[in-house]
Design an enzyme around this catalytic site. Structure first.
Site, PDB file in Angstrom:
ATOM      1  N   CYS A   1       0.840  -1.315   0.066  1.00 54.37           N
ATOM      2  CA  CYS A   1       0.087   0.036   0.164  1.00 54.37           C
ATOM      3  C   CYS A   1       0.958   1.264   0.041  1.00 54.37           C
ATOM      4  O   CYS A   1       1.948   1.096   0.808  1.00 54.37           O
ATOM      5  CB  CYS A   1      -0.893   0.015   1.143  1.00 54.37           C
ATOM      6  SG  CYS A   1      -2.038  -1.220   1.355  1.00 54.37           S
TER       7      CYS A   1
ATOM      8  N   ARG B   1       3.497  -0.164  -4.916  1.00 51.57           N
ATOM      9  CA  ARG B   1       3.438  -0.875  -3.460  1.00 51.57           C
ATOM     10  C   ARG B   1       1.772  -1.488  -3.439  1.00 51.57           C
ATOM     11  O   ARG B   1       1.700  -2.226  -2.493  1.00 51.57           O
ATOM     12  CB  ARG B   1       3.483  -0.060  -2.536  1.00 51.57           C
ATOM     13  CG  ARG B   1       4.883   0.740  -2.239  1.00 51.57           C
ATOM     14  CD  ARG B   1       5.184   1.847  -1.182  1.00 51.57           C
ATOM     15  NE  ARG B   1       4.920   1.144  -0.039  1.00 51.57           N
ATOM     16  CZ  ARG B   1       5.977   0.825   0.851  1.00 51.57           C
ATOM     17  NH1 ARG B   1       7.114   1.265   0.549  1.00 51.57           N
ATOM     18  NH2 ARG B   1       5.724   0.418   2.202  1.00 51.57           N
TER      19      ARG B   1
ATOM     20  N   TRP C   1      -3.289  -2.374  -1.395  1.00 55.48           N
ATOM     21  CA  TRP C   1      -3.030  -3.720  -1.679  1.00 55.48           C
ATOM     22  C   TRP C   1      -3.871  -4.606  -0.728  1.00 55.48           C
ATOM     23  O   TRP C   1      -3.677  -4.693   0.249  1.00 55.48           O
ATOM     24  CB  TRP C   1      -1.433  -4.052  -1.730  1.00 55.48           C
ATOM     25  CG  TRP C   1      -1.245  -5.518  -2.021  1.00 55.48           C
ATOM     26  CD1 TRP C   1      -1.031  -6.059  -3.151  1.00 55.48           C
ATOM     27  CD2 TRP C   1      -1.151  -6.574  -1.089  1.00 55.48           C
ATOM     28  NE1 TRP C   1      -0.635  -7.260  -3.193  1.00 55.48           N
ATOM     29  CE2 TRP C   1      -0.799  -7.662  -1.838  1.00 55.48           C
ATOM     30  CE3 TRP C   1      -1.363  -6.830  -0.011  1.00 55.48           C
ATOM     31  CZ2 TRP C   1      -0.786  -9.073  -1.237  1.00 55.48           C
ATOM     32  CZ3 TRP C   1      -1.331  -8.196   0.853  1.00 55.48           C
ATOM     33  CH2 TRP C   1      -0.704  -9.140  -0.120  1.00 55.48           C
TER      34      TRP C   1
ATOM     35  N   ASN D   1      -1.682   1.391   6.248  1.00 52.30           N
ATOM     36  CA  ASN D   1      -0.855   0.290   5.664  1.00 52.30           C
ATOM     37  C   ASN D   1      -0.739  -0.799   6.918  1.00 52.30           C
ATOM     38  O   ASN D   1      -0.383  -0.348   7.931  1.00 52.30           O
ATOM     39  CB  ASN D   1       0.666   0.921   5.598  1.00 52.30           C
ATOM     40  CG  ASN D   1       1.110   0.953   4.189  1.00 52.30           C
ATOM     41  OD1 ASN D   1       0.276   0.420   3.241  1.00 52.30           O
ATOM     42  ND2 ASN D   1       2.116   1.317   3.783  1.00 52.30           N
ATOM     43  N   GLY D   2      -0.750  -2.036   6.528  1.00 50.70           N
ATOM     44  CA  GLY D   2      -0.542  -2.872   7.624  1.00 50.70           C
ATOM     45  C   GLY D   2      -2.098  -3.789   8.183  1.00 50.70           C
ATOM     46  O   GLY D   2      -2.754  -3.587   7.162  1.00 50.70           O
TER      47      GLY D   2
ATOM     48  N   GLU E   1      14.363 -19.212  -9.052  1.00 48.46           N
ATOM     49  CA  GLU E   1      14.030 -17.808  -9.364  1.00 48.46           C
ATOM     50  C   GLU E   1      13.440 -17.415 -10.648  1.00 48.46           C
ATOM     51  O   GLU E   1      12.527 -16.717 -10.874  1.00 48.46           O
ATOM     52  CB  GLU E   1      15.333 -17.273  -9.186  1.00 48.46           C
ATOM     53  CG  GLU E   1      15.551 -15.709  -9.620  1.00 48.46           C
ATOM     54  CD  GLU E   1      14.385 -14.660  -8.976  1.00 48.46           C
ATOM     55  OE1 GLU E   1      14.011 -15.162  -8.025  1.00 48.46           O
ATOM     56  OE2 GLU E   1      14.282 -13.594  -9.384  1.00 48.46           O
TER      57      GLU E   1
ATOM     58  N   LYS F   1       9.920 -15.955 -11.562  1.00 47.61           N
ATOM     59  CA  LYS F   1       9.739 -14.786 -12.545  1.00 47.61           C
ATOM     60  C   LYS F   1       8.724 -14.808 -13.542  1.00 47.61           C
ATOM     61  O   LYS F   1       7.965 -14.234 -13.779  1.00 47.61           O
ATOM     62  CB  LYS F   1      11.234 -14.549 -13.339  1.00 47.61           C
ATOM     63  CG  LYS F   1      11.622 -13.323 -13.340  1.00 47.61           C
ATOM     64  CD  LYS F   1      12.138 -12.480 -12.289  1.00 47.61           C
ATOM     65  CE  LYS F   1      11.629 -12.531 -10.973  1.00 47.61           C
ATOM     66  NZ  LYS F   1      12.204 -11.832  -9.826  1.00 47.61           N
TER      67      LYS F   1
ATOM     68  N   GLU G   1       5.141 -14.782 -11.760  1.00 49.87           N
ATOM     69  CA  GLU G   1       4.502 -13.402 -11.274  1.00 49.87           C
ATOM     70  C   GLU G   1       4.313 -12.791 -12.506  1.00 49.87           C
ATOM     71  O   GLU G   1       3.291 -11.729 -12.244  1.00 49.87           O
ATOM     72  CB  GLU G   1       5.426 -12.932 -10.224  1.00 49.87           C
ATOM     73  CG  GLU G   1       6.915 -12.482 -10.485  1.00 49.87           C
ATOM     74  CD  GLU G   1       7.653 -11.729  -9.450  1.00 49.87           C
ATOM     75  OE1 GLU G   1       6.972 -11.405  -8.509  1.00 49.87           O
ATOM     76  OE2 GLU G   1       8.871 -11.859  -9.487  1.00 49.87           O
TER      77      GLU G   1
ATOM     78  N   HIS H   1      12.039 -39.244  -9.514  1.00 49.85           N
ATOM     79  CA  HIS H   1      11.092 -39.623  -8.302  1.00 49.85           C
ATOM     80  C   HIS H   1       9.689 -39.360  -8.340  1.00 49.85           C
ATOM     81  O   HIS H   1       9.138 -39.283  -7.164  1.00 49.85           O
ATOM     82  CB  HIS H   1      12.050 -39.226  -7.204  1.00 49.85           C
ATOM     83  CG  HIS H   1      13.186 -39.833  -6.949  1.00 49.85           C
ATOM     84  ND1 HIS H   1      13.528 -41.024  -6.397  1.00 49.85           N
ATOM     85  CD2 HIS H   1      14.399 -39.118  -7.078  1.00 49.85           C
ATOM     86  CE1 HIS H   1      15.078 -41.183  -6.621  1.00 49.85           C
ATOM     87  NE2 HIS H   1      15.431 -39.919  -6.804  1.00 49.85           N
TER      88      HIS H   1
ATOM     89  N   LYS I   1       5.405  -4.478  -4.794  1.00 52.23           N
ATOM     90  CA  LYS I   1       6.579  -4.471  -4.602  1.00 52.23           C
ATOM     91  C   LYS I   1       7.073  -4.721  -3.282  1.00 52.23           C
ATOM     92  O   LYS I   1       7.921  -5.488  -3.206  1.00 52.23           O
ATOM     93  CB  LYS I   1       7.292  -2.867  -4.957  1.00 52.23           C
ATOM     94  CG  LYS I   1       8.734  -3.057  -5.074  1.00 52.23           C
ATOM     95  CD  LYS I   1       9.126  -3.587  -6.150  1.00 52.23           C
ATOM     96  CE  LYS I   1      10.810  -3.560  -6.133  1.00 52.23           C
ATOM     97  NZ  LYS I   1      11.215  -4.887  -7.081  1.00 52.23           N
TER      98      LYS I   1
HETATM   99  O1  M6R Z   1      12.376  -6.571  -0.656  1.00 48.03           O
HETATM  100  P1  M6R Z   1      12.443  -7.975  -0.304  1.00 48.03           P
HETATM  101  O2  M6R Z   1      13.719  -8.533  -1.311  1.00 48.03           O
HETATM  102  O3  M6R Z   1      12.611  -8.412   1.089  1.00 48.03           O
HETATM  103  O4  M6R Z   1      11.329  -8.724  -1.065  1.00 48.03           O
HETATM  104  C1  M6R Z   1      11.106  -9.981  -1.060  1.00 48.03           C
HETATM  105  C2  M6R Z   1       9.968 -10.408  -1.767  1.00 48.03           C
HETATM  106  O5  M6R Z   1       8.676 -10.063  -1.707  1.00 48.03           O
HETATM  107  C3  M6R Z   1      10.504 -10.232  -3.242  1.00 48.03           C
HETATM  108  O6  M6R Z   1      11.588 -10.844  -3.791  1.00 48.03           O
HETATM  109  C4  M6R Z   1       9.418 -10.810  -4.366  1.00 48.03           C
HETATM  110  O7  M6R Z   1       9.467 -12.272  -4.434  1.00 48.03           O
HETATM  111  C5  M6R Z   1       9.552 -10.231  -5.969  1.00 48.03           C
HETATM  112  N1  M6R Z   1       8.411  -9.878  -6.397  1.00 48.03           N
HETATM  113  C6  M6R Z   1      10.354 -11.297  -6.749  1.00 48.03           C
HETATM  114  O8  M6R Z   1      10.424 -10.851  -8.147  1.00 48.03           O
END
Ligand code: M6R
Length: 614
Positions: A2, A27, A76, A102-103, A486, A490, A493, A509, A609
Site C-alpha cells: 500500500c 506498492r 493492496w 498500511n498494515g 528464481e 519470475k 509472477e 522420483h 513491490k
Molecule cells: O524487498 P525484498 O527483497 O525483501 O522482497 C522479497 C520478495 O517479496 C520479493 O523478492 C518478491 O518475491 C519479488 N516480487 C520477486 O520478483
C-alpha cells in the site's frame, strides 16, 4: 504494501499527494483514494476509486476537491475485496475524520464487535475502518486529541502505519507507526508523510523516519513526536541522499526491461562500492575482525527472490569460506525452534529492507543478541536501522514488482562478501580476492552479452512460440537449482503461466510423470563438471520421453546443446557465478513471454513491490 501519502502546509495538497501516490503505485494498485479538508469550512471531502490511480484521477473532473491538509492511498487488499467502499481513506460514523492505513490491525474482530455494540455503523470490510470508529469513540471519552491517541495506540494490535486528518483539528495531521514504515519529509512551511521517501524525495531531503511505536502531530511548521505512553520524543531529522532515485523509464516500455538492462552497471557500481569500503567493512557490518576469524557458521534469511539469492549464496559460503551456511525462509523462521549457535552470524537479505517477514525474523535474531547484518538496496530502510550492521547493494531504485537488478547485485554482493570473509580468515590470499572481484565483472559482462546475442531470436521467435504454452517445468541441479526456482518465480509472477521447479535429480522420483508435449522443460546447466554430467543424464531422461527441452547451457557443453529443442549458450565464467551469468537472459526471455501475453508487467495482478504485512 500500500502507498500512503499525506500533506499539510502552505500549498494545496492534491498535486503533491497524487504525484507521491503515482511513485508509490508499485506498492499496491487495486484501489485508490484521496481525502482533504475543504479550505474555508474545513469540511472533510473525499474521492475513491477501484483499480489503478488513473481511475481516481479521472474522478477529479467531476469532483475537483483540494485542501491544505490531505491524505491519499493506493491499496493492496488484505481485508475485504478491492472495491470503492474498501478503498482508503476510511471514515468514522459521521465522516468527521479520515484515515489511510498500511498494515494489519490484528484484533479488528474483537474491536469491531465492541464498537458495533456501542452503535457504530460500518460501511466497509476493512480493518482500517475500525481505527476510525475507535478514535471517534475515544475522542468522545477523552475530549482531547492527545489522550485519545495514547488510548488508541494502546488498543491496536498488529503492525500499522496510519495517517489521520480530523475536521475538529484542521491544522494538525496525525501519523502513527508500529512495525510498518512511515517517514516525514520536512519542507518550507509544509510537511509530507509517506510510507516511502520516494514519494517526496524530489521536494525535500530532510526526513524523519518515525521511530517504531511512536506517533506525531504535524502542522505546517509543527512536529511533535511521542512514544506510545505519550512521553515526548526528540525527533532525529536526517538529510538523505536522494540523488540515486530515478523514477523514469528512460524510453523503455517497462521498468522491468530498463532494470534488466541496468544490471551490468548496477553490478559494477556495487563492486566499486565494496572495494571502497573493503578496509572498514567490519565496522560497517557490525562485526569485529576477531569475530569474523572465529565465525563457524552463517545463516541467511529472506523471502521470494532474496531467498533464492540466499540459496545460491549458500554454495558461495560453503565453498569459499569452508563453513556451513543455512538458509531459512523469513516467513517460516519465527515459527521454527531456534537453536542459537556459538560464533555464528545471520544475514537478512531484502531488496527493500522493509519486508515484514524478513524484519520480524531479523528482530528475533536481534533479541537473542546474535550478530546480524542486513543486505539491502535501500540505505534508509528499516532493516538498515535495526540490524547490527549492513551491506548495501548499489542497484539504484528498483520499481518493477519483479526483482531483477536487485537479485543480480545481491549475488555479486554475497560472492564478494564470502571472499572478504575468507580473506580475513586466511583461507584465501589477496591475489585470490582480487581474482574473485574480476570474476564478478566477467560474469556481469556475460550477463549483458548473452542478452544482446539472443535478443532478436527471443523477440521474434522464442517468446511468441513459448507464450502459447500454459505450463512449464523448470529444472536445475546444485547451484542452478535455486536459480531455476528464481526463473520459475519470475515467469509465474509476470506472465501468470504455471511453472513448477524441481531439482533435476528428483525428476525420476515422480515429476517425470508430467512430461508431455504440452509442457516445455527449461533446464539450467552448471559449470561444475560432475554436476554437468548428472544434468546431462536428466536431460536424456526428458528426451527419452519425448519431452520438449529448452536449455540454458554454457560454451563447450556440446552434448547438452545437441539434446535441446531450443538452446541458449552463455559464455563460461567462474562456476559459482554461473547463475549470475544466466540471470539477464533468463529475465529477458520471461519478460518477452509476458509481453506477448500483454500482461501488465510492472504491476502484476495481486502483487506489490514491498510486502510490509506478514
Ligand atoms: O524487498 P525484498 O527483497 O525483501 O522482497 C522479497 C520478495 O517479496 C520479493 O523478492 C518478491 O518475491 C519479488 N516480487 C520477486 O520478483
Amino acid at each position: 504494501m500500500c502507498g500512503l501519502v499525506g500533506y499539510i502546509g502552505k500549498n494545496l495538497s492534491r498535486a503533491p499527494i497524487i504525484k507521491g501516490l503515482s511513485r508509490l503505485e508499485y506498492r499496491g494498485y487495486d484501489s485508490a483514494g484521496f481525502a482533504c479538508l475543504n479550505p474555508g469550512d474545513n469540511r472533510l471531502v473525499y474521492v475513491k476509486a477501484q483499480g489503478q490511480l488513473h481511475n481516481l484521477i479521472k474522478q477529479f473532473d467531476q469532483k475537483p476537491i483540494d485542501g491544505h491538509i490531505g491524505i491519499g492511498h493506493t491499496r493492496w487488499s488484505t481485508h475485504g475485496v478491492a472495491s470503492q467502499e474498501n478503498a482508503h481513506p476510511q471514515f468514522d460514523c459521521y465522516k468527521t475524520l479520515s484515515i489511510a492505513h498500511n498494515g494489519i490491525i490484528e484484533n479488528h474482530h474483537m474491536l469491531k464487535e465492541q464498537l458495533m455494540q456501542e452503535g457504530h455503523l460500518f460501511s466497509s470490510q476493512t480493518d482500517t475502518e475500525i481505527v476510525a470508529h475507535l478514535l471517534e469513540s475515544l475522542l468522545q471519552i477523552h475530549k482531547k486529541l492527545l489522550p485519545a491517541l495514547i488510548s488508541l495506540v494502546n488498543q491496536l494490535q498488529g503492525a500499522y502505519a496510519l495517517v489521520i486528518i480530523l475536521q475538529a483539528y484542521p491544522d494538525q495531521m496525525v501519523v502513527i507507526r508500529k512495525g510498518s514504515p512511515l517517514c516525514i519529509g520536512i519542507g518550507q512551511q509544509e510537511m509530507f508523510v509517506s510510507s516511502d521517501l520516494l514519494a517526496f524525495a524530489d521536494i525535500t531531503n530532510k526526513v524523519l523516519f518515525l521511530p517504531d511505536q511512536s506517533f506525531a502531530l504535524l502542522g505546517k511548521e509543527l512536529l511533535e513526536l511521542y512514544d506510545f505512553s505519550g512521553a515526548p520524543l526528540l525527533p532525529s531529522i536526517q538529510e538523505v541522499d536522494s540523488a540515486w532515485i530515478n523514477v523514469d523509464k528512460n524510453g523503455y516500455e517497462h521498468f522491468m526491461l530498463k532494470e534488466i538492462y541496468e544490471q551490468k552497471g548496477a553490478i559494477y557500481a556495487s563492486l566499486a562500492f565494496f572495494r571502497s569500503i573493503s578496509h572498514q567493512i567490519w565496522d560497517q557490518v557490525g562485526l569485529t575482525s576477531e569475530q569474523v576469524k572465529n565465525l563457524e557458521s552463517i545463516h541467511f534469511l529472506g523471502c521470494g527472490t532474496s531467498w533464492h539469492a540466499a540459496r545460491i549464496a549458500q554454495f558461495f559460503f560453503e565453498k569459499i569460506c569452508l563453513m556451513p551456511a543455512r538458509v531459512m525462509l523469513a516467513s517460516e523462521f519465527r515459527y521454527m525452534p531456534f537453536f542459537a549457535e556459538k560464533n555464528s552470524a545471520y544475514i537478512a537479505i531484502s531488496q527493500s529492507g522493509e519486508t515484514a517477514d524478513t524484519l520480524e525474523a531479523l528482530r528475533l535474531v536481534n533479541s537473542m543478541h546474535i550478530a546480524n547484518i542486513a543486505l539491502t538496496n535501500v540505505a534508509s530502510s528499516t532493516a538498515v536501522r535495526e540490524a547490527d550492521g549492513f551491506l548495501l547493494t548499489h542497484a539504484g531504485q528498483e520499481i518493477a514488482v519483479a526483482s531483477t537488478k536487485a537479485f543480480a547485485t545481491q549475488l555479486a554482493a554475497l560472492y564478494w562478501f564470502a571472499h572478504r570473509i575468507a580473506l580475513e580468515k586466511g583461507i584465501i590470499n589477496l591475489y585470490q580476492f582480487e581474482t574473485a572481484q574480476e570474476d564478478i565483472l566477467i560474469a556481469a559482462e556475460a550477463l549483458e552479452n548473452s542478452i544482446e546475442k539472443y535478443k532478436k531470436i527471443i523477440v521474434e521467435t522464442y517468446a511468441p512460440y513459448y507464450a502459447q504454452y500454459k505450463k512449464f517445468i523448470f529444472l536445475g541441479r546444485h547451484i542452478s537449482y535455486p536459480f531455476a526456482m528464481e526463473a520459475a518465480l519470475k515467469l509465474k509472477e509476470i506472465s501468470y503461466l504455471f511453472a513448477q521447479c524441481y531439482p533435476a535429480g528428483e525428476l525420476k522420483h515422480g515429476p517425470i510423470a508430467l512430461i508431455d508435449a504440452e509442457t516445455p522443460i527449461f533446464l539450467f546447466s552448471s559449470l561444475d563438471s560432475l554436476v554437468y554430467q548428472k544434468l546431462l543424464s536428466n536431460a536424456q531422461e526428458v528426451k527419452a520421453r519425448k519431452g520438449h527441452l529448452v536449455v540454458f547451457a554454457f560454451e563447450g557443453q556440446k552434448e547438452l546443446i545437441q539434446l535441446a529443442d531450443a538452446c541458449f549458450i552463455i559464455p563460461t565464467v567462474n562456476p559459482l557465478l554461473a547463475p549470475l551469468a544466466m540471470t539477464g537472459l533468463m529475465q529477458f526471455f520471461v519478460y518477452h513471454i509476458a509481453k506477448v501475453l500483454d500482461c501488465p508487467i510492472d504491476k502484476p495482478r495481486n502483487l506489490a513491490k514491498s510486502v510490509t504485512v506478514e
